[in-house]
Scaffold this motif. Structure first.
Motif, mmCIF file in Angstrom:
data_model
loop_
_atom_site.group_PDB
_atom_site.id
_atom_site.type_symbol
_atom_site.label_atom_id
_atom_site.label_comp_id
_atom_site.label_asym_id
_atom_site.label_seq_id
_atom_site.Cartn_x
_atom_site.Cartn_y
_atom_site.Cartn_z
ATOM 1 N N TYR A 80 0.839 -1.195 0.000
ATOM 2 C CA TYR A 80 0.000 0.000 0.000
ATOM 3 C C TYR A 80 0.876 1.248 0.000
ATOM 4 O O TYR A 80 1.984 1.209 0.534
ATOM 5 N N ARG A 125 -12.427 -7.057 3.231
ATOM 6 C CA ARG A 125 -12.776 -6.780 1.838
ATOM 7 C C ARG A 125 -14.029 -7.566 1.441
ATOM 8 O O ARG A 125 -14.929 -7.027 0.825
ATOM 9 N N THR A 126 -14.068 -8.844 1.805
ATOM 10 C CA THR A 126 -15.235 -9.680 1.478
ATOM 11 C C THR A 126 -15.684 -10.426 2.730
ATOM 12 O O THR A 126 -14.875 -11.127 3.337
ATOM 13 N N TRP A 183 -8.040 -17.964 -3.436
ATOM 14 C CA TRP A 183 -6.774 -18.606 -3.789
ATOM 15 C C TRP A 183 -6.967 -19.946 -4.482
ATOM 16 O O TRP A 183 -6.081 -20.448 -5.153
ATOM 17 N N ASN A 194 -9.846 -11.528 6.420
ATOM 18 C CA ASN A 194 -10.718 -12.354 7.265
ATOM 19 C C ASN A 194 -11.017 -13.679 6.583
ATOM 20 O O ASN A 194 -12.141 -14.132 6.521
ATOM 21 N N GLY A 195 -9.944 -14.296 6.082
ATOM 22 C CA GLY A 195 -10.050 -15.694 5.655
ATOM 23 C C GLY A 195 -9.921 -16.547 6.901
ATOM 24 O O GLY A 195 -10.075 -16.073 8.036
ATOM 25 N N SER A 196 -9.588 -17.804 6.702
ATOM 26 C CA SER A 196 -9.425 -18.734 7.822
ATOM 27 C C SER A 196 -8.500 -18.133 8.886
ATOM 28 O O SER A 196 -8.794 -18.146 10.088
ATOM 29 N N THR A 197 -7.398 -17.558 8.427
ATOM 30 C CA THR A 197 -6.404 -17.015 9.347
ATOM 31 C C THR A 197 -6.922 -15.793 10.095
ATOM 32 O O THR A 197 -6.807 -15.706 11.321
ATOM 33 N N ARG A 253 -16.210 -20.571 -1.025
ATOM 34 C CA ARG A 253 -14.766 -20.518 -0.834
ATOM 35 C C ARG A 253 -14.414 -21.653 0.104
ATOM 36 O O ARG A 253 -15.306 -22.357 0.574
ATOM 37 N N ARG A 254 -13.114 -21.791 0.406
ATOM 38 C CA ARG A 254 -12.782 -22.850 1.348
ATOM 39 C C ARG A 254 -13.637 -22.650 2.596
ATOM 40 O O ARG A 254 -13.635 -21.565 3.182
ATOM 41 N N ALA A 306 -3.303 -10.618 7.439
ATOM 42 C CA ALA A 306 -3.807 -11.999 7.339
ATOM 43 C C ALA A 306 -4.313 -12.146 5.908
ATOM 44 O O ALA A 306 -5.458 -12.504 5.666
ATOM 45 N N THR A 307 -3.426 -11.813 4.967
ATOM 46 C CA THR A 307 -3.825 -11.655 3.563
ATOM 47 C C THR A 307 -3.509 -12.887 2.717
ATOM 48 O O THR A 307 -3.537 -12.823 1.494
ATOM 49 N N GLY A 308 -3.181 -13.965 3.360
ATOM 50 C CA GLY A 308 -3.092 -15.238 2.648
ATOM 51 C C GLY A 308 -1.807 -15.470 1.890
ATOM 52 O O GLY A 308 -0.762 -14.884 2.201
HETATM 53 P P1 NA7 Z 1 -7.132 -16.305 2.477
HETATM 54 O O1 NA7 Z 1 -8.186 -17.289 2.658
HETATM 55 O O2 NA7 Z 1 -6.591 -16.080 1.108
HETATM 56 O O3 NA7 Z 1 -7.677 -14.941 3.065
HETATM 57 C C1 NA7 Z 1 -6.985 -13.736 2.885
HETATM 58 C C2 NA7 Z 1 -7.791 -12.584 3.378
HETATM 59 O O4 NA7 Z 1 -7.070 -11.381 3.119
HETATM 60 C C3 NA7 Z 1 -9.137 -12.438 2.672
HETATM 61 O O5 NA7 Z 1 -10.053 -11.923 3.579
HETATM 62 C C4 NA7 Z 1 -8.812 -11.428 1.576
HETATM 63 O O6 NA7 Z 1 -9.913 -10.706 1.107
HETATM 64 C C5 NA7 Z 1 -7.862 -10.526 2.311
HETATM 65 N N1 NA7 Z 1 -6.990 -9.791 1.397
HETATM 66 C C6 NA7 Z 1 -6.086 -10.295 0.546
HETATM 67 N N2 NA7 Z 1 -5.467 -9.305 -0.125
HETATM 68 C C7 NA7 Z 1 -6.025 -8.167 0.318
HETATM 69 C C8 NA7 Z 1 -5.832 -6.806 0.003
HETATM 70 N N3 NA7 Z 1 -4.952 -6.437 -0.921
HETATM 71 N N4 NA7 Z 1 -6.565 -5.900 0.658
HETATM 72 C C9 NA7 Z 1 -7.489 -6.277 1.575
HETATM 73 N N5 NA7 Z 1 -7.723 -7.543 1.916
HETATM 74 C C10 NA7 Z 1 -6.995 -8.472 1.288
HETATM 75 O O7 NA7 Z 1 -5.867 -16.624 3.406
HETATM 76 P P2 NA7 Z 1 -5.829 -17.278 4.864
HETATM 77 O O8 NA7 Z 1 -4.444 -17.171 5.357
HETATM 78 O O9 NA7 Z 1 -6.889 -16.732 5.712
HETATM 79 O O10 NA7 Z 1 -6.181 -18.755 4.607
HETATM 80 C C11 NA7 Z 1 -5.548 -19.505 3.586
HETATM 81 C C12 NA7 Z 1 -5.678 -20.948 3.844
HETATM 82 O O11 NA7 Z 1 -4.688 -21.314 4.802
HETATM 83 C C13 NA7 Z 1 -6.948 -21.394 4.478
HETATM 84 O O12 NA7 Z 1 -7.947 -21.657 3.605
HETATM 85 C C14 NA7 Z 1 -6.529 -22.602 5.261
HETATM 86 O O13 NA7 Z 1 -6.472 -23.713 4.420
HETATM 87 C C15 NA7 Z 1 -5.192 -22.259 5.681
HETATM 88 P P3 NA7 Z 1 -10.801 -11.280 -0.134
HETATM 89 O O14 NA7 Z 1 -11.600 -12.394 0.472
HETATM 90 O O15 NA7 Z 1 -9.807 -11.767 -1.158
HETATM 91 O O16 NA7 Z 1 -11.599 -10.152 -0.596
#
Ligand code: NA7
Ligand code: FAD
Length: 537
Positions: free
Chosen positions: A153, A208-209, A496, A185-188, A327-328, A378-380
């Protein structure tokens, strides 16, 4: 690549997670000289790096381990029905000590490049520690959720507080009494937020979602539970390995609309009470991720639960997803309830995008500057192929995997790529989408047999036999993976799983969605056919 070789072994294994550890054992048992190299300072893979507060596997404890060491399986303890990160790490350390594998492992050593040498039929592996290694076989257990996705950013360098990615967690940081921002706000993100909300001073969740999250059903593992698992372990593994997702439940074969409204409610409520994200998505009805109508029913059920948990209507609105439940699947230990604290807030990034990072925190488009002591990304991950495309891995034709995968990562069986002989990937692109340890075992055992076939013959003939998959095999497998996923709503949700979370990455199929049971049948048939998808030379 500097071609000076300092050390030659039969096989190099990269990565010391579930995959690399087992591969190392299998090849050592076969009599090969093996060097396992690992970028981290110790074993664990995912569970070495992801030490964030609340880090937990969402596979039930008795299925998030190796199935091959029967004696250990019956004895090694677990404390709850889901494992926290420290417990998984301890388990993997235990396995490595028990099988005396540490002597083959070299830590703080990153594979920075690899190149196939057609004259010697060997791989030259360049490492971060200097000396090159050479080996007949290169097996990569580099992980599919391992390469961090770290969005950049404006102003991020100006920020004076602490900045962490969940996948490279510092050994110590005390969040107590701090003002914390969590991005993602994915799993992590869900796990971190649920954990730290209780003891931070202020928590701002940048979302974001919104996600659909169901309860995990985590509880203490009682002696009775353990006795029951032990008594049935063989049957439990058999069921898991023959099922699609290997999460220990029977996947439903009942289409949602084939039953009454009351029955649907009952089935959903029962799964909600039992807990587990995969069970809710795949154990309730057979068509939740293929029928939009069924999907909407499941989504409606979860949305109403969210509304019931979050008191503030504005927070509830922001937290409630409106898109597909595709999603997952996630599960939690009280995520939504944490938003009932006054000190926990949610920022909807679609309404108020981040404009910049400042010295003090994060500024959003609504003009607010969120002042924060620490920001957690926690952006994966750049999932599945991220660890392959970030370094140069060169095959026969001077082409790197990155170049080859410009239009999307492909392979045969998630294991092999044509023109990359004697390279085997554990959990490579288009491998099974499941609870992963049983899939890892399946792949490792297949790779071991394949290597045994070639290595055995080289011992006899004195020559190295080369194993290479065919272009046709790869093409057919890729097409099949694509076809199987055609009707899946997962394809319509950006995540992902189809490579849609990393800017610039081409969206493509990255998993085999036919299930572990069928995948194992495919591998069996491959062996029985004398490896029709490979040629040996
Ligand atoms: P995830 O499931 O990829 O989640 C990442 C989160 O980060 C998700 O909420 C994304 O929003 C958010 N994200 C990613 N990039 C951005 C940017 N640029 N700006 C704002 N928000 C962002 O990763 P996790 O680590 O939670 O989990 C991955 C896997 O690991 C999980 O399924 C388990 O198997 C263990 P988005 O939803 O893309 O809008
Ligand atoms: P990893 O454990 O990712 O290990 C790969 C290792 O390779 C890493 O240590 C890395 O440092 C090393 N490496 C990578 N590149 C190089 C290089 N070039 N040189 C040297 N070393 C390198 N799966 C489930 O089935 N159930 C779950 O509940 C679950 N929960 C998860 C929760 C989190 C937070 C995450 C991140 C993942 C989760 N997973 C889960 C997926 C998990 O990654 C797998 O279950 C499993 O741990 C993968 O093991 P692996 O050995 O294939 O890879």
């Amino acid at each position: 690549l500097d071609h000076t070789i300092h050390s030659k072994v039969d096989a190099i294994v990269v990565g010391a997670g579930f995959g690399g550890i087992y591969m190392c054992k299998k090849l050592v048992d076969q009599g090969l000289s093996v060097r396992l190299i690992e970028a981290a300072s110790d074993i664990g893979g995912t569970w070495y790096w992801n030490r964030y507060p609340g880090a937990m596997s969402d596979t039930n404890s008795h299925l998030y381990r190796y199935s091959w060491d029967k004696e250990d399986l019956l004895k090694y303890p677990w404390s709850r029905t889901y494992l926290r990160q420290p417990e998984i790490l301890k388990y993997l350390e235990h396995v490595v000590e028990r099988h005396n594998l540490r002597q083959h492992m070299q830590f703080n050593t990153m594979m920075t490049g690899a190149e196939w040498n057609p004259e010697t039929n060997t791989w030259t592996v360049q490492t971060s520690t200097g000396p090159n290694l050479e080996a007949n076989y290169l097996v990569t257990g580099v992980g599919l959720l391992s390469k961090q996705n770290f969005p950049v950013y404006p102003g991020i360098d100006k920020y004076k507080g602490k900045l962490y990615h969940s996948g490279a967690w510092p050994k110590q940081y005390d969040f107590k009494g701090k003002r914390v921002g969590v991005l993602g706000n994915g799993s992590t993100g869900v796990q971190i937020i649920t954990d730290i909300a209780d003891y931070v001073k202020q928590l701002v969740c940048f979302q974001r979602t919104p996600q659909y999250v169901v309860p995990s059903g985590d509880k203490v593992a009682t002696p009775e539970h353990r006795a029951e698992v032990n008594a049935n372990y063989d049957a439990i593994w058999k069921q898991a390995k023959e099922s699609a997702f290997a999460f220990g439940f029977e996947e439903s074969t009942t289409p949602l609309m084939s039953v009454s409204k009351e029955e649907r409610e009952r089935v959903f409520e029962d799964a909600w009470q039992k807990g587990n994200g995969f069970r809710f998505m795949f154990g309730t009805f057979s068509d939740i991720v293929t029928s939009e109508e069924a999907n909407e029913e499941a989504a409606k059920f979860i949305r109403s639960k969210i509304r019931g948990k979050v008191n503030d209507p504005e927070k509830a609105r922001k937290l409630t997803p409106t898109d597909f439940y595709a999603r997952r699947p996630l599960c939690d230990a009280g995520y939504y309830e944490k938003f009932n604290y006054d000190h926990v807030d949610i920022v909807d990034l679609k309404e108020a995008p981040i404009t910049e990072f400042t010295e003090k925190g994060i500024k959003t488009a609504d003009g607010i500057e969120h002042e924060l002591d620490a920001i957690v990304f926690a952006t994966g991950f750049d999932a599945v192929d991220g660890n392959y495309t970030s370094i140069s891995i060169k095959g026969k034709n001077d082409e790197t995997l990155k170049q080859r995968w410009a239009d999307g990562a492909t392979s045969y069986l998630g294991l092999s790529v044509p023109d990359f002989p004697n390279l085997f990937m554990i959990l490579g692109p288009n491998g099974p989408f499941t609870n992963l340890p049983p899939s890892i075992e399946t792949q490792v055992e297949f790779i071991e047999e394949l290597i045994a076939r070639s290595f055995g013959s080289s011992a006899e003939t004195g020559s190295n036999r080369v194993i290479e998959t065919t272009t046709k095999a790869e093409h057919d497998w890729t097409e099949m993976c694509d076809n199987i996923s055609k009707d899946s709503l997962f394809r319509k949700a950006d995540s992902w799983i189809f490579g849609a979370n990393v800017p610039g990455k081409k969206k493509s199929v990255l998993f085999y969605f036919g299930g572990l049971g069928q995948y194992r049948q495919v591998l069996d048939a491959e062996v029985k056919s004398g490896y029709k998808g490979y040629h040996f030379y």
